[in-house]
Design an enzyme around this catalytic site. Structure first.
Site, PDB file in Angstrom:
ATOM      1  N   PHE A 155       0.085   0.909  -2.296  1.00  0.00           N
ATOM      2  CA  PHE A 155      -0.018   1.419  -0.886  1.00  0.00           C
ATOM      3  C   PHE A 155      -0.080   0.009  -0.062  1.00  0.00           C
ATOM      4  O   PHE A 155      -0.766  -0.852  -0.251  1.00  0.00           O
ATOM      5  CB  PHE A 155      -1.486   2.072  -0.592  1.00  0.00           C
ATOM      6  CG  PHE A 155      -1.475   2.189   0.906  1.00  0.00           C
ATOM      7  CD1 PHE A 155      -0.835   3.472   1.354  1.00  0.00           C
ATOM      8  CD2 PHE A 155      -2.145   1.526   1.584  1.00  0.00           C
ATOM      9  CE1 PHE A 155      -0.809   3.961   2.647  1.00  0.00           C
ATOM     10  CE2 PHE A 155      -2.015   1.859   3.110  1.00  0.00           C
ATOM     11  CZ  PHE A 155      -1.488   3.013   3.697  1.00  0.00           C
ATOM     12  N   ASP A 240      -0.551  -8.632  -2.381  1.00  0.00           N
ATOM     13  CA  ASP A 240      -1.083  -8.006  -1.262  1.00  0.00           C
ATOM     14  C   ASP A 240      -2.611  -7.863  -1.318  1.00  0.00           C
ATOM     15  O   ASP A 240      -3.126  -7.065  -1.846  1.00  0.00           O
ATOM     16  CB  ASP A 240      -0.522  -6.388  -1.141  1.00  0.00           C
ATOM     17  CG  ASP A 240      -0.748  -5.723   0.291  1.00  0.00           C
ATOM     18  OD1 ASP A 240      -1.832  -6.153   0.841  1.00  0.00           O
ATOM     19  OD2 ASP A 240      -0.262  -4.706   0.413  1.00  0.00           O
ATOM     20  N   LYS A 269      -6.736  -6.789   7.851  1.00  0.00           N
ATOM     21  CA  LYS A 269      -8.018  -5.858   7.941  1.00  0.00           C
ATOM     22  C   LYS A 269      -9.355  -6.856   8.216  1.00  0.00           C
ATOM     23  O   LYS A 269      -9.377  -7.095   9.490  1.00  0.00           O
ATOM     24  CB  LYS A 269      -8.310  -5.042   6.629  1.00  0.00           C
ATOM     25  CG  LYS A 269      -7.325  -4.020   6.436  1.00  0.00           C
ATOM     26  CD  LYS A 269      -7.587  -2.905   5.455  1.00  0.00           C
ATOM     27  CE  LYS A 269      -6.541  -1.956   5.288  1.00  0.00           C
ATOM     28  NZ  LYS A 269      -6.051  -1.253   6.634  1.00  0.00           N
TER      29      LYS A 269
END
Length: 422
Positions: A155, A240, A269
């Protein structure tokens, strides 16, 4: 210093007003989310309050975006101070906040250069563009032939290019055609990566721990072996770390558990302190220098407010010892979850304050458990592989973890009893 969590009740706004807000959202908002039945009106520290004044422990952490807790005073101060001084100006000019922020991020991660964006998906898209151009301009891959290898269960965001290489059918359904040039291999299988590499392979994009995939932790040494394979074949290793980075797993970056320094990293984030979207693509100089003025950019990427908050977030992470705190309290969280003896539990996985409890599909739905935990005062969410995810703010206390895991045990025990006596 960790900050005060504030009073335990809050009812300044009426439930009727919030019901109206929910109705308006359902009437005018697109149906791309299915929220749990709660309306949050306030947050402080690890706690959130609903429109009726009920308090919850936040074990979601906004998918790691709220790693510092809600409304951290230092981050709020950085935001408001900068907003009063200077807001957004074009990158057509220098500003006095961005360089300090980028320098701090590069020195902490061991990267040479950084390119600021807003969302995590934008950081990943930047990484994809950099990898392709590096393949053509540096490695010598024929134009239009570059390939990027990803992992099954990945993801990395929800743009057209990114969902195009997802292995989740729903993410792809109805959104094709997709850009070519991607190949997927099993996560945690270094031999599969080696077999997939060709002379046209530009990069391997990987989450050190798959978050949305179900908090999947690869075998020890996997990333180290992957790094060796990539160096051997002149392939960029891009990690990532949007969910797993910035202390979430008990290291600054999750790839550091294997002693790996990749060629490039994506961050997001938590970088925005839970206050606004801030992301970075960081890389070795050889990778980043493929960009020339006009190749890539963002109206809001690197704006003074984002840079001020990002810098404050990095400083807070280090100066409050939150990375070390995540390692210590994460071990406690995992120990408490693994101590729950219940036939509904298939497996407990995690690293640091990044944990998942996979449930037996025949006995319990993770979505149902998330709703029952909501009623018990714990906010979390289900994810893939019928897993309940736990990623609380890094400021959480041991006593709060104990309270949460007691509620988890109670909810699962109730499910087990119902399954035994339908």
């Amino acid at each position: 210093m960790l900050y005060d969590h504030g009073p335990e009740t809050h009812a300044n706004r009426g439930a009727g007003d919030m019901d109206g807000s929910v109705q308006l959202e359902m009437r005018y908002g697109a149906s791309n989310y299915a929220p749990l039945p709660v309306t949050i009106v306030r947050g402080k520290g690890v706690y959130l309050w609903d429109d009726g004044g009920r308090r919850y422990v936040d074990m979601m952490g906004a998918y790691s975006a709220a790693s510092f807790g809600h409304s951290h005073p230092r981050l709020v101060q950085a935001l408001t101070d900068q907003a009063r001084q200077l807001d957004t100006v074009s990158r057509a000019y220098f500003n006095d906040r961005l360089g300090v922020f980028l320098a701090r991020a590069c020195r902490l991660t061991g990267m040479d250069l950084a390119l600021p964006m807003n969302s995590g998906a934008e950081a990943v898209e930047t990484a994809l563009k950099a990898a392709r151009k590096w393949a053509y301009k540096v490695k010598g891959v024929p134009d239009g032939r570059a390939e990027i290898i990803v992992c099954d269960g990945n993801f990395h965001g929800r743009t057209i290019a990114i969902v195009g290489f997802s292995s989740v059918a729903q993410y792809r359904d109805g959104f094709g055609p997709f850009p070519p040039g991607f190949r997927s291999v099993p996560f945690g299988d270094a031999a599969a990566l080696r077999a997939a590499i060709t002379p046209n392979t530009a990069a391997f994009l990987v989450e050190p721990i798959q978050g949305e995939g179900g908090i999947i932790v690869p075998p020890s040494g996997y990333l180290a072996e992957v790094a060796h394979i990539c160096r051997e074949h002149d392939v960029l290793l891009i990690c990532d770390e949007i969910q797993s980075g910035l202390g979430r797993t008990g290291k600054l970056l999750a790839c550091q558990h294997d002693g790996v320094t990749p060629d490039a990293v994506t961050l997001g984030k938590a970088l925005g302190g839970g206050l606004l979207p801030v992301s970075l693509f960081l890389a070795r100089r050889e990778v980043m220098r493929v960009f020339s003025p006009g190749d890539h950019g963002s109206t809001f990427g690197g704006n003074p407010i984002a840079a001020a908050v990002g810098l404050a977030a990095l400083d807070t992470l280090i100066e409050e010892g939150l990375v070390e705190r995540s390692a210590r309290l994460g071990a406690h969280l995992l120990a408490r979850l693994r101590a729950i003896e219940n036939p509904v539990i298939r497996e407990v996985r995690g690293c640091g304050l990044f944990a998942g409890v996979e449930l037996d599909r025949d006995s319990a739905s993770a979505a149902t458990v998330a709703t029952q935990l909501l009623r018990a005062g714990v906010l979390t969410k289900d994810t893939h592989r019928n897993t309940i995810r736990f990623a609380p703010p890094l400021i959480i206390e041991e006593t709060q973890i104990d309270w949460v895991t007691d509620r988890v045990a109670e909810v699962l025990n109730e499910l087990a009893r119902a399954d035994a006596h339908p």
